[in-house]
Write a protein that holds these residues in place. Structure first.
Motif, short mmCIF file in Angstrom:
data_model
loop_
_atom_site.label_atom_id
_atom_site.label_comp_id
_atom_site.label_asym_id
_atom_site.label_seq_id
_atom_site.Cartn_x
_atom_site.Cartn_y
_atom_site.Cartn_z
N GLU A 274 29.43 30.23 -5.60
CA GLU A 274 30.49 29.25 -5.87
C GLU A 274 30.41 28.76 -7.32
OE1 GLU A 274 33.10 27.50 -3.79
OE2 GLU A 274 32.89 29.63 -3.28
N ARG A 275 29.20 28.53 -7.82
CA ARG A 275 29.05 28.12 -9.22
C ARG A 275 29.54 29.21 -10.15
NH1 ARG A 275 24.01 26.16 -7.43
NH2 ARG A 275 22.82 27.73 -8.61
N ALA A 276 29.26 30.47 -9.80
CA ALA A 276 29.72 31.59 -10.62
C ALA A 276 31.25 31.65 -10.63
CB ALA A 276 29.14 32.90 -10.09
N ALA A 277 31.85 31.40 -9.47
CA ALA A 277 33.31 31.43 -9.38
C ALA A 277 33.93 30.36 -10.28
CB ALA A 277 33.76 31.24 -7.94
N ARG A 278 33.32 29.19 -10.30
CA ARG A 278 33.89 28.09 -11.10
C ARG A 278 33.80 28.38 -12.60
NH1 ARG A 278 31.40 24.95 -6.95
NH2 ARG A 278 29.53 24.60 -8.21
N THR A 279 32.81 29.19 -13.00
CA THR A 279 32.65 29.50 -14.42
C THR A 279 33.28 30.84 -14.79
OG1 THR A 279 30.49 30.53 -14.03
CG2 THR A 279 30.51 28.18 -14.55
N GLY A 280 33.94 31.48 -13.84
CA GLY A 280 34.59 32.75 -14.14
C GLY A 280 33.66 33.95 -14.18
N ASP A 281 32.45 33.80 -13.66
CA ASP A 281 31.47 34.90 -13.63
C ASP A 281 31.71 35.74 -12.38
OD1 ASP A 281 29.34 36.62 -13.67
OD2 ASP A 281 27.79 35.07 -13.82
N ASP B 52 18.41 33.10 -14.17
CA ASP B 52 19.72 33.36 -14.76
C ASP B 52 20.49 34.37 -13.91
OD1 ASP B 52 18.77 35.93 -15.37
OD2 ASP B 52 18.30 35.41 -17.44
N ALA B 53 21.70 34.65 -14.31
CA ALA B 53 22.60 35.48 -13.51
C ALA B 53 22.05 36.89 -13.30
CB ALA B 53 23.98 35.54 -14.16
N GLU B 54 21.36 37.42 -14.28
CA GLU B 54 20.84 38.78 -14.16
C GLU B 54 19.83 38.87 -13.00
OE1 GLU B 54 18.62 42.19 -16.91
OE2 GLU B 54 18.90 40.16 -17.67
N VAL B 55 19.01 37.85 -12.86
CA VAL B 55 18.03 37.83 -11.77
C VAL B 55 18.75 37.72 -10.43
CG1 VAL B 55 16.06 36.61 -10.78
CG2 VAL B 55 16.29 36.78 -13.27
N ILE B 56 19.74 36.85 -10.35
CA ILE B 56 20.48 36.68 -9.10
C ILE B 56 21.14 37.99 -8.68
CG2 ILE B 56 22.40 35.46 -7.99
CD1 ILE B 56 19.95 33.71 -8.51
N ARG B 57 21.72 38.68 -9.65
CA ARG B 57 22.39 39.94 -9.31
C ARG B 57 21.40 40.98 -8.82
NH1 ARG B 57 25.66 38.51 -14.06
NH2 ARG B 57 24.43 39.91 -15.40
N ALA B 58 20.22 41.04 -9.41
CA ALA B 58 19.20 41.99 -8.94
C ALA B 58 18.73 41.64 -7.53
CB ALA B 58 18.01 42.00 -9.91
N LEU B 59 18.55 40.35 -7.27
CA LEU B 59 18.17 39.92 -5.92
C LEU B 59 19.22 40.36 -4.90
CD1 LEU B 59 16.88 36.30 -6.57
CD2 LEU B 59 15.54 38.17 -5.59
N CYS B 60 20.49 40.13 -5.24
CA CYS B 60 21.56 40.45 -4.30
C CYS B 60 21.68 41.95 -4.07
CB CYS B 60 22.88 39.88 -4.80
SG CYS B 60 22.95 38.07 -4.73
#
Length: 345
Positions: A227-234, A198-206
């Motif tokens: 890009e997927r985050a941009a399309r969903t407004g995240d 999920d997004a929380e894991v991706i953010r920690a990785l980054c």
């Protein structure tokens, strides 16, 4: 103890084993000659952050049981060179505090050396992610074992074990970023492509990979995830991915930054800050930098003057920034912002 002229002199005369790390724009080893040339006034600081040269000095004197750690933020002048007054005050206080015993400091004095930094005007406290990355870098550089958090994080990120993400520590992610090879990162990329995290894991990785150069496959996966985050407004995850690939030398990163800068809807202050803060090397481009400055100038909520001053202190960007500002077309957003910047005295 005689007067000290430079920090390098302190470490040399004390016989310290010292390792230096950049702690400004990202955590990275800092060669001793970089600090030496900077202290002699021969070169600007290569990675300035908020008008400072931020460094971590890990050093051991005598029979200290554990290395002492100093986090120093040395003020820079308008050209990115050392403003020596604060450094000289630090050294004078160091001589007064430690006196003649500096070369014979031992195990009991480790606390004394670290206590010296309390209430010190040059001291700063790094963010948790920077602290985690410093620990990961330093232990790997010294061929020491990773933290206890590394193995469970490695098992989770490889898909070998299903663990509650909340139970895993950021230190383990930092260790993974530093110690994982291309094969491990490629395997992680496949799991990201499959949307296993999920997004929380991706953010920690980054947060951790923004200090490293990820594998080609991982860069591609993070760009796609952004890009997927941009399309969903995240916006938070998009900016994390922008930072997470910022240390890569891949052409794909520059192309992605270019496409984001060309999209007026994407270019909010957070995205621009992510590019300037972690992807500054990608701004060393005759097309990308003017576009970045134009987008920055178009956002009234962005602090145009502070961001421009910050990136103009980076030696490899300084001339290009000044030339771009000089050549800004009249009537354009950059020209209008420049007209409203009061000169600093």
């Amino acid at each position: 103890m005689q007067a000290l002229n430079t920090l390098g002199e302190f470490f040399e005369r004390s016989g310290a084993e010292v390792a230096l790390y950049h702690m400004g724009r990202r955590v990275a080893p800092c060669p001793p000659e970089t600090l030496a040339g900077f202290e002699r006034g021969e070169q600007p600081w290569p990675e300035p952050w908020q008008g400072q040269a931020r460094i971590a000095a890990l050093f051991r004197i005598g029979d200290m049981a554990e290395p002492a750690v100093w986090f120093l933020a040395l003020p820079l002048d308008e050209l990115g060179l050392l403003s020596p007054a604060s450094r000289d005050g630090f050294l004078n206080r160091l001589v007064e505090t430690l006196g003649r015993n500096v070369a014979t400091l031992g195990q009991d004095e480790t606390a004394q050396v670290e206590h010296f930094m309390q209430d010190n005007p040059l001291a700063f406290t790094p963010s948790l992610s920077f602290q985690a990355m410093l620990n990961a870098r330093a232990t790997a550089d010294q061929s020491l074992p990773a933290s206890q958090h590394f193995e469970p994080v490695e098992a989770y990120l490889s898909g070998q074990q299903s663990i509650d993400w909340q139970a895993l520590g950021l230190q383990g992610v930092a260790d993974f970023a530093v110690r994982s090879d291309a094969a491990a990162q490629d395997a992680l990329a496949r799991l990201i492509d499959e949307e296993r995290f999920d997004a929380e894991v991706i953010r920690a990785l980054c947060l951790c990979f923004e200090h490293c150069a990820p594998s080609d496959a991982l860069v591609t996966a993070l760009i796609d995830r952004g890009e997927r985050a941009a399309r969903t407004g995240d916006v938070e995850t998009l900016c994390a991915c922008v930072r997470g690939v910022g240390a890569s030398l891949q052409d794909a990163v520059g192309a992605w930054y270019q496409s984001l800068l060309e999209d007026t809807a994407a270019c909010g202050p957070d995205l621009l800050a992510a590019i300037a803060g972690r992807g500054w090397t990608l701004l060393e481009d005759a097309t990308r930098l003017p576009l970045f400055l134009m987008r920055l100038a178009e956002r009234p909520e962005a602090n145009f003057a502070d961001v421009v001053r910050d990136i103009a202190l980076i030696p490899r960007l300084r001339l290009l920034v000044l030339m771009t500002l000089r050549d800004a077309p009249e009537g354009g957003s950059v020209h209008a912002r420049l007209a409203n910047i009061a000169p600093r005295h």
